[in-house]
Scaffold this motif. Sequence first.
Motif, PDB file in Angstrom:
ATOM      1  N   ASP A 110       6.485   2.986  -1.122  1.00  0.00           N
ATOM      2  CA  ASP A 110       7.327   2.384  -0.082  1.00  0.00           C
ATOM      3  C   ASP A 110       7.698   3.347   1.040  1.00  0.00           C
ATOM      4  N   ARG A 113       6.334   3.293   4.605  1.00  0.00           N
ATOM      5  CA  ARG A 113       6.779   2.348   5.633  1.00  0.00           C
ATOM      6  C   ARG A 113       7.492   3.064   6.782  1.00  0.00           C
ATOM      7  N   TRP A 114       7.973   4.278   6.515  1.00  0.00           N
ATOM      8  CA  TRP A 114       8.653   5.031   7.568  1.00  0.00           C
ATOM      9  C   TRP A 114       7.678   5.532   8.633  1.00  0.00           C
ATOM     10  N   HIS A 116       5.790   3.599  10.303  1.00  0.00           N
ATOM     11  CA  HIS A 116       5.994   2.633  11.381  1.00  0.00           C
ATOM     12  C   HIS A 116       7.254   2.970  12.182  1.00  0.00           C
ATOM     13  N   GLU A 117       8.306   3.387  11.483  1.00  0.00           N
ATOM     14  CA  GLU A 117       9.563   3.714  12.168  1.00  0.00           C
ATOM     15  C   GLU A 117       9.408   4.952  13.032  1.00  0.00           C
ATOM     16  N   PRO A 473       1.795  -0.264   3.496  1.00  0.00           N
ATOM     17  CA  PRO A 473       2.689  -1.427   3.491  1.00  0.00           C
ATOM     18  C   PRO A 473       3.211  -1.711   4.895  1.00  0.00           C
ATOM     19  N   PRO A 474       3.721  -2.930   5.134  1.00  0.00           N
ATOM     20  CA  PRO A 474       4.172  -3.292   6.480  1.00  0.00           C
ATOM     21  C   PRO A 474       5.456  -2.571   6.863  1.00  0.00           C
ATOM     22  N   SER A 475       5.794  -2.638   8.137  1.00  0.00           N
ATOM     23  CA  SER A 475       7.030  -2.024   8.631  1.00  0.00           C
ATOM     24  C   SER A 475       8.244  -2.809   8.127  1.00  0.00           C
ATOM     25  N   TYR A 476       9.389  -2.163   8.140  1.00  0.00           N
ATOM     26  CA  TYR A 476      10.634  -2.845   7.811  1.00  0.00           C
ATOM     27  C   TYR A 476      11.012  -3.789   8.949  1.00  0.00           C
TER      28      TYR A 476
END
Length: 511
Positions: A110, A113-114, A116-117, A473-476
């Motif tokens: 998980d 996912r950061w 993307h951030e 995995p996708p972005s939050y």
Amino acid sequence: MMNSFWLRPAYQKHSRGTKWLKLNKTLTITTRVLLFLFFFALLLVSVLIFGGWINLGNYSAGKFFDRTPILPPPEFPLDCVAWDHNKTCPNNYPIKYEPTNHHPSSTCPDYFRWIHEDLKHWKGTGVTRDMVERARESAHFRLVILHGKVYVEKFVESIPNRESFTMWGILQLLRLYPGRLPDLELMFDNDDRPVIASKDYRGPNAAAPPLFRYCSDQWNLDIVFPDWTFWGWPETNIKPWRSILKDIKEGNNKTKWRDRVPYAYWRGNPDVASWRGDLMTCNVTDKDDWNTHLYVQNWEEEVRTGFKQSNIADQCTHRYKIYIEGYGWSVSEKYIFACDSPVLLMTPPRFHDFFIRGMVPQRHYWPVKDNDKCRSLKFAVEYGNNHTEKAEEIGAAGSHFIHEDMKMEYVYDYIFHLLNEYGKLLKFKPTIPPNAIEFCAESVACPAEEIWRKSMEESLEKSPRNMLPCTLPPSYDLDELKALNDEKFMLTKQVEKWENEYWKNNLTKNQ
């Protein structure tokens, strides 16, 4: 007579013919059920095939009966003879490799996912040539990947081991996944603290320069990249990540958690930051016992004595480990978390590296007040020693995160996805700068000093990987990100509440 005979009740009761009729009726029902199940299964398989869930190519007759073993990819060791002869990179390593296993190894952890951030600021604008050039002001080097090859343009001198082992790590990534990264161009800063202030790039001035480094914080836009020590830090006797994880695991097995010293342990250099100096006031004295064993790391003495007191694999002896930042974040963080002991983490942390944002208080670590270190550490150890089952679970979860979710394969996959997503944002075609030099494994390792070269040979990826990287995995979305941050905040506040009650009760007892 025959009709009368067949109709006798006694014969009907014992007749084989009657039993056959009953059996025939049962078989008819069974056949109908089997036919129904057969046609249902056939329909289900058809739906899966048309939906793309089943690839018939994988079940062709040729493949089914083919017993030819799948051979591993060929190995390509360092060719220092060729390098020493003409000082040019050999061309024997494949620029592109198609794995026989076309499926991703798994879904990435998980914390990926950061990625993307960290790149979110440039999602709307993309990355232009001008943005990259403006990052040069703070960068130590420019890195270009073009047609599967690496070119580096150096600007200013930096700490040598950081620069060399960072470049080495990127070269290993390309050996692992040749031909899978897009052409890209980026700027890298080897220093400790982030410098791209987000407040300076809002509204019309949103064109922030993208700059890669080892850590960032909530006030800056610097893009986080795994630090150089994953490929070794030979000056401090730290092996590459795969090797040191194995050594730490063996060290963990020497002493069960409940048999370890029931104190909190820290060893490091207290002179690099004021908050580390504050930590040393929490050491055990004749007057106070804050449940801590704190030690000053003298690197000159360690080098002279052969690192007898600083072997990381021998430091899993206490029930609790303390993590405190240095001038910036500290590379010690990942080693401290790997010991099966709950990490007492100074909160709030000023900086974050690429993985810590995936960890949750009370699940992977225990938050400790940075502004009240001694009392907070004492309470943490007291609480853990009185709630051993929970403390042991926290230590095991934090250690599992490091050993499994951050094994070297995932470190490479994190870099792969970070660079791949960054490359998608480029609005210009990368080119080789006039002052850039081609880099390859031979150009970095072959002329290196003996202790550096040993670490590089140990961390060399000799073959392409025979499967795809894990699936990013996708972005939050905003709600998920808020829920995650709220959870961390509430779990930290809960610990603070328990701590305040503990000291309030102690004060009442002593009055």
